[in-house]
Design an enzyme around this catalytic site. Structure first.
Site, PDB file in Angstrom:
ATOM      1  N   TYR A  78     -83.116 134.255  44.137  1.00 50.62           N
ATOM      2  CA  TYR A  78     -82.415 133.659  45.302  1.00 50.62           C
ATOM      3  C   TYR A  78     -83.392 132.872  46.179  1.00 50.62           C
ATOM      4  O   TYR A  78     -83.015 131.937  46.882  1.00 50.62           O
ATOM      5  CB  TYR A  78     -81.715 134.769  46.095  1.00 50.62           C
ATOM      6  CG  TYR A  78     -80.497 134.321  46.882  1.00 50.62           C
ATOM      7  CD1 TYR A  78     -79.470 133.616  46.280  1.00 50.62           C
ATOM      8  CD2 TYR A  78     -80.387 134.626  48.230  1.00 50.62           C
ATOM      9  CE1 TYR A  78     -78.355 133.223  46.997  1.00 50.62           C
ATOM     10  CE2 TYR A  78     -79.266 134.242  48.960  1.00 50.62           C
ATOM     11  CZ  TYR A  78     -78.259 133.544  48.330  1.00 50.62           C
ATOM     12  OH  TYR A  78     -77.163 133.149  49.053  1.00 50.62           O
ATOM     13  N   LYS A  92     -80.665 132.209  54.354  1.00 52.83           N
ATOM     14  CA  LYS A  92     -79.649 133.185  54.807  1.00 52.83           C
ATOM     15  C   LYS A  92     -80.202 134.060  55.927  1.00 52.83           C
ATOM     16  O   LYS A  92     -79.459 134.449  56.842  1.00 52.83           O
ATOM     17  CB  LYS A  92     -79.167 134.053  53.635  1.00 52.83           C
ATOM     18  CG  LYS A  92     -78.297 133.308  52.628  1.00 52.83           C
ATOM     19  CD  LYS A  92     -76.991 132.804  53.245  1.00 52.83           C
ATOM     20  CE  LYS A  92     -76.006 132.309  52.220  1.00 52.83           C
ATOM     21  NZ  LYS A  92     -74.914 131.526  52.817  1.00 52.83           N
TER      22      LYS A  92
HETATM   23  N1  LIG Z   1     -70.827 133.030  45.432  1.00 53.15           N
HETATM   24  C1  LIG Z   1     -71.588 134.027  45.873  1.00 53.15           C
HETATM   25  O1  LIG Z   1     -72.082 134.858  45.093  1.00 53.15           O
HETATM   26  C2  LIG Z   1     -71.814 134.180  47.351  1.00 53.15           C
HETATM   27  C3  LIG Z   1     -72.179 135.427  47.854  1.00 53.15           C
HETATM   28  C4  LIG Z   1     -72.419 135.557  49.220  1.00 53.15           C
HETATM   29  C5  LIG Z   1     -72.292 134.453  50.035  1.00 53.15           C
HETATM   30  N2  LIG Z   1     -71.939 133.236  49.508  1.00 53.15           N
HETATM   31  C6  LIG Z   1     -71.835 132.097  50.398  1.00 53.15           C
HETATM   32  O2  LIG Z   1     -70.494 131.678  50.475  1.00 53.15           O
HETATM   33  C7  LIG Z   1     -70.472 130.328  50.921  1.00 53.15           C
HETATM   34  C8  LIG Z   1     -69.507 129.523  50.056  1.00 53.15           C
HETATM   35  O3  LIG Z   1     -70.050 129.402  48.748  1.00 53.15           O
HETATM   36  P1  LIG Z   1     -69.194 129.642  47.432  1.00 53.15           P
HETATM   37  O4  LIG Z   1     -69.848 130.753  46.700  1.00 53.15           O
HETATM   38  O5  LIG Z   1     -67.755 129.709  47.744  1.00 53.15           O
HETATM   39  O6  LIG Z   1     -69.518 128.349  46.566  1.00 53.15           O
HETATM   40  P2  LIG Z   1     -68.839 126.888  46.512  1.00 53.15           P
HETATM   41  O7  LIG Z   1     -69.758 126.074  45.669  1.00 53.15           O
HETATM   42  O8  LIG Z   1     -67.432 126.971  46.096  1.00 53.15           O
HETATM   43  O9  LIG Z   1     -68.909 126.429  48.031  1.00 53.15           O
HETATM   44  C9  LIG Z   1     -70.085 125.945  48.625  1.00 53.15           C
HETATM   45  C10 LIG Z   1     -69.637 124.828  49.523  1.00 53.15           C
HETATM   46  O10 LIG Z   1     -70.731 124.309  50.292  1.00 53.15           O
HETATM   47  C11 LIG Z   1     -70.419 122.941  50.501  1.00 53.15           C
HETATM   48  N3  LIG Z   1     -71.580 122.170  50.941  1.00 53.15           N
HETATM   49  C12 LIG Z   1     -72.802 122.093  50.364  1.00 53.15           C
HETATM   50  N4  LIG Z   1     -73.573 121.222  51.054  1.00 53.15           N
HETATM   51  C13 LIG Z   1     -72.812 120.757  52.088  1.00 53.15           C
HETATM   52  C14 LIG Z   1     -73.029 119.828  53.134  1.00 53.15           C
HETATM   53  N5  LIG Z   1     -74.174 119.174  53.270  1.00 53.15           N
HETATM   54  N6  LIG Z   1     -72.013 119.593  54.022  1.00 53.15           N
HETATM   55  C15 LIG Z   1     -70.835 120.237  53.903  1.00 53.15           C
HETATM   56  N7  LIG Z   1     -70.567 121.124  52.920  1.00 53.15           N
HETATM   57  C16 LIG Z   1     -71.542 121.363  52.021  1.00 53.15           C
HETATM   58  C17 LIG Z   1     -69.912 122.487  49.134  1.00 53.15           C
HETATM   59  O11 LIG Z   1     -69.167 121.299  49.239  1.00 53.15           O
HETATM   60  C18 LIG Z   1     -69.039 123.660  48.742  1.00 53.15           C
HETATM   61  O12 LIG Z   1     -67.713 123.437  49.160  1.00 53.15           O
HETATM   62  C19 LIG Z   1     -71.921 129.839  50.902  1.00 53.15           C
HETATM   63  O13 LIG Z   1     -72.482 129.963  52.178  1.00 53.15           O
HETATM   64  C20 LIG Z   1     -72.569 130.851  49.974  1.00 53.15           C
HETATM   65  O14 LIG Z   1     -73.962 130.966  50.174  1.00 53.15           O
HETATM   66  C21 LIG Z   1     -71.684 133.088  48.180  1.00 53.15           C
END
Ligand SMILES: NC(=O)c1ccc[n+]([C@@H]2O[C@H](COP(=O)([O-])OP(=O)(O)OC[C@H]3O[C@@H](n4cnc5c(N)ncnc54)[C@H](O)[C@@H]3O)[C@@H](O)[C@H]2O)c1
Length: 261
Positions: A158, A165
């Site tokens: 990560y 984060k």
């Molecule tokens: N998937 C996991 O395992 C997980 C676990 C914990 C937290 N998260 C967090 O959840 C959140 C959503 O991620 P996800 O897993 O749904 O993946 P995802 O890829 O579906 O969503 C990530 C989003 O971030 C957006 N993004 C990236 N750069 C950007 C920018 N410059 N301006 C605006 N938007 C931007 C992308 O367009 C996308 O919609 C993130 O913060 C991620 O770190 C994910």
């Protein structure tokens, strides 16, 4: 009556129907909220995904282009929302994360500062800039909820996203401090690994998705974003009126376990 009846909520991060943001928007609509979405990098994919929300293909929510690293687009956000009839917001969901490949997957010791800066800007500072861009529409207070991955530990692969984060967690606490007097609550949901585009783009992340279901006391389904999205909806609702600067773990209980054996 749903727990978000009559509320107006902006949800970022809806890319595909696997996105955590999609499930937050879905549950928010099911719970009675009116939802608007932001899109990055192009509105077309988000517009297509938005048609799969409960509002249906004929009445999808408004989709506004927003790169959280663009001062210009952030400055136009409140005006764009007003044009779509959103003259106030009760909630904002930050579901945004990005780090260049050089910042992930075991490159920690060699990542150049420019790539670290991009990760921190897009994934941590953006909680502050998105919230400030929405502030003109939050005169009556409201709730900001962000998506986190427990940053109290160093995880495999990560890397700098973990550092970003940690910044997001601290940023949420400072926002809670500065915006509390305006009735704005700021909280995070720290989810376990979920099978989304963002997760797939991290080389070696499969290791975590394989370990988690066995190690979490409650078990964990990497394909099920419902528990995470429900926690977001709860924090957006009036059922956490005195909670701010909090991190709610939705990870099957893994954060509480010291050793897996
Ligand atoms: N998937 C996991 O395992 C997980 C676990 C914990 C937290 N998260 C967090 O959840 C959140 C959503 O991620 P996800 O897993 O749904 O993946 P995802 O890829 O579906 O969503 C990530 C989003 O971030 C957006 N993004 C990236 N750069 C950007 C920018 N410059 N301006 C605006 N938007 C931007 C992308 O367009 C996308 O919609 C993130 O913060 C991620 O770190 C994910």
């Amino acid at each position: 009556m749903g727990i978000l009846e009559g509320k107006r909520i902006l949800v970022t991060g809806v890319l595909t129907d696997a996105s955590i943001g999609f499930h937050v928007a879905r549950i928010a609509q099911e719970q009675g909220a009116e939802v608007a979405l932001t899109a990055y990098p192009r509105p077309t994919l988000t517009q297509r995904t938005a048609k799969r929300l409960p509002s249906g293909p004929d009445a999808p929510p408004p989709v506004i282009e927003l790169d959280v690293m663009s001062t210009e687009q952030l400055g136009a956000l409140a005006g764009n929302l007003r044009e779509h009839g959103f003259d106030h917001l009760d909630g904002v969901v930050h579901a945004i994360g990005f780090a260049p490949q050089t910042a992930l997957g075991g490159n920690f010791l060699d990542t150049p500062w420019e790539d670290v800066a991009t990760a921190v800007h897009a994934s941590a500072y953006s909680l502050k800039s998105l919230t400030m861009a929405c502030l003109p529409l939050m005169k009556d207070g409201g709730a900001v909820v962000g998506l986190d991955f427990d940053a109290t530990k160093a995880w495999p692969v990560y890397d700098w996203m973990g550092v970003a984060k940690a910044g997001l967690e601290s940023c949420a606490r400072y926002l809670a401090k500065y915006l509390g007097p305006q009735g704005i609550r700021v909280n995070l949901v720290a989810a376990g690994p979920l099978a989304t585009m963002a997760a797939k783009s991290i080389p070696g992340f499969e290791g975590m998705t394989e370990l988690w279901p066995q190690a979490a006391p409650l078990g964990w389904d990497v394909k099920d974003s419902e528990p995470t999205a429900r926690a977001c909806a709860a924090l957006l609702s009036d059922w956490f009126p005195a909670t701010s600067g909090e991190i709610v773990h939705v990870d099957g209980g893994l954060h509480a376990i010291g050793a897996v054996c």
